[in-house]
Design an enzyme around this catalytic site. Structure first.
Site, PDB file in Angstrom:
ATOM      1  CE  LYS A  10      43.309  46.526  41.240  1.00 59.07           C
ATOM      2  NZ  LYS A  10      43.286  47.756  40.409  1.00 59.07           N
ATOM      3  CG  ASP A 136      44.720  43.248  38.473  1.00 60.19           C
ATOM      4  OD1 ASP A 136      45.857  43.667  38.178  1.00 60.19           O
ATOM      5  OD2 ASP A 136      43.681  43.902  38.287  1.00 60.19           O
TER       6      ASP A 136
END
EC number: 2.7.1.148
Length: 287
Positions: A10, A136
Site C-alpha cells: 500500500k 494497517d
C-alpha cells in the site's frame, strides 16, 4: 489442500496524525491505496495442528514475531481449528519500507485461511480480527482504496484513483516508526484536509490528487534521513507528477500519468537507489 494468496503493498496518498491517545496509539486520518507490487502467501494444510512459517527473505522473522504467523494463530485459537498450516511467504515488497508488507502478509493469511479452514467469515469480520494484529492489517484485508481513522483500524472504503503509474524507491536505510512518531510535534506542522484528497479521487482528478499529496511524518523523517529527502527531490527532477513518502518511510513514491516518462524516471533513480519499482495502482478491492 493448498491456497495461494496475493499480499499487495500500500501507499499513503494522505497521512495525518491528530494527537496521541490515552492508550498510547496516535489518532490518524489516512487515505491508502494498494499497488500491484505484492508478496505471495502459499498456505498448506497440516494435520499435526502446528503452524510454521518460512520466508524467501532472510531478514524477515519466521517465528511468532511474524505477523502472518500471528494471523494464523489468532484464527486457529479464536475458532478452535484443529488443523495446522505451513505458511511460505515469497517476498517482493521491500522490508521495513512503509509499504505495509508485514501487515499485508497477515491480511492475506487471514483471507486465505478463512477459505482453507472453511470458516465462512466476512471481510468485515476478518478486518476486526486484523486490528488485533496491527493497525494497517484491517485496511489490507479489504485492499483497494480507503480512508483509515482511529489508530488505522476504522476503514471507510472509497472510490479508486484514476489509473496511473507509481514509481517506488527505497533507500538502503531503516526507519524506526516509533522514533518518528515520538519526535512528531502535531501542533507545529501543517495538516492536510483529507476531504480534499477524497474529492479529487472521487472526481478522478489526477492533478488534484498530486496537489493534495501530504504526509505529516515527512516533517520528521526528511530531517532525520537526508537520503529520503534526496530521493524526493530527484524523483521530482526526473519528472514525476506528484511525489510523497509512504508511511513513516523510507520509501518514496511518485505518481506518473504518462507511460512515456516511466522508464526515464525509473532509470534515473536506479543510478543511485537499488530498490526501485515501476508499478500501477490496483484500483478497486479484489482487482
Amino acid at each position: 489442500m493448498k491456497q495461494s494468496v496475493k499480499a499487495p503493498a500500500k501507499i499513503n496518498l494522505s497521512l495525518d496524525v491528530l494527537h496521541k491517545r490515552p492508550d498510547g496509539y496516535h489518532e490518524v486520518d489516512m487515505i491508502m491505496t494498494t499497488v500491484d507490487l505484492a508478496d505471495r502467501i502459499d498456505l498448506t494444510l497440516r494435520e499435526d495442528g502446528l503452524i510454521s512459517v518460512d520466508v524467501s527473505e532472510g531478514f524477515v522473522p519466521n517465528d511468532e514475531k511474524n505477523l502472518a504467523y500471528q494471523a494464523a494463530a489468532l484464527l486457529k485459537a479464536r475458532y478452535h481449528v484443529n488443523e495446522g498450516v505451513s505458511i511460505y511467504i515469497t517476498k517482493r515488497i521491500p522490508v521495513a519500507a512503509g509499504l505495509a508488507g508485514g501487515s499485508s502478509d497477515a491480511a492475506a493469511t487471514l483471507r486465505g485461511l478463512n477459505d482453507l479452514w472453511q470458516l465462512g467469515l466476512s471481510l468485515d469480520e476478518l478486518a476486526v480480527l486484523g486490528a488485533e494484529i496491527g493497525s494497517d492489517v484491517s485496511f489490507c484485508v479489504y485492499g483497494g482504496t480507503a480512508r483509515a481513522t482511529g489508530r488505522g483500524e476504522i476503514i471507510e472504503r472509497i472510490a479508486s484513483p484514476p489509473p496511473c503509474w507509481v514509481i517506488l524507491a527505497k533507500p538502503p536505510i531503516g526507519v524506526s516508526t516509533a522514533d518518528v512518531y515520538k519526535r512528531l510535534n502535531v501542533s507545529a506542522i501543517d495538516h492536510p484536509t483529507t476531504e480534499h484528497m477524497i474529492a479529487a479521487i472521487e472526481g478522478k482528478d489526477f492533478d488534484g490528487i498530486c496537489h493534495h499529496l501530504h504526509n505529516v511524518l515527512e516533517s520528521v523523517t526528511l530531517d532525520l534521513y537526508p537520503e529520503v529527502r534526496n530521493i524526493k527531490e530527484q524523483m521530482k527532477r526526473f519528472g514525476a507528477d506528484g511525489v510523497l513518502m509512504s508511511g513513516s518511510g523510507p520509501t518514496v513514491f511518485g505518481l506518473v500519468s504518462k507511460e512515456s516518462r516511466v522508464q526515464r524516471i525509473y532509470n534515473g533513480l536506479r543510478g543511485f537507489c537499488h530498490q526501485v519499482y515501476a508499478v500501477r495502482i490496483i484500483g478497486s478491492a479484489g482487482s
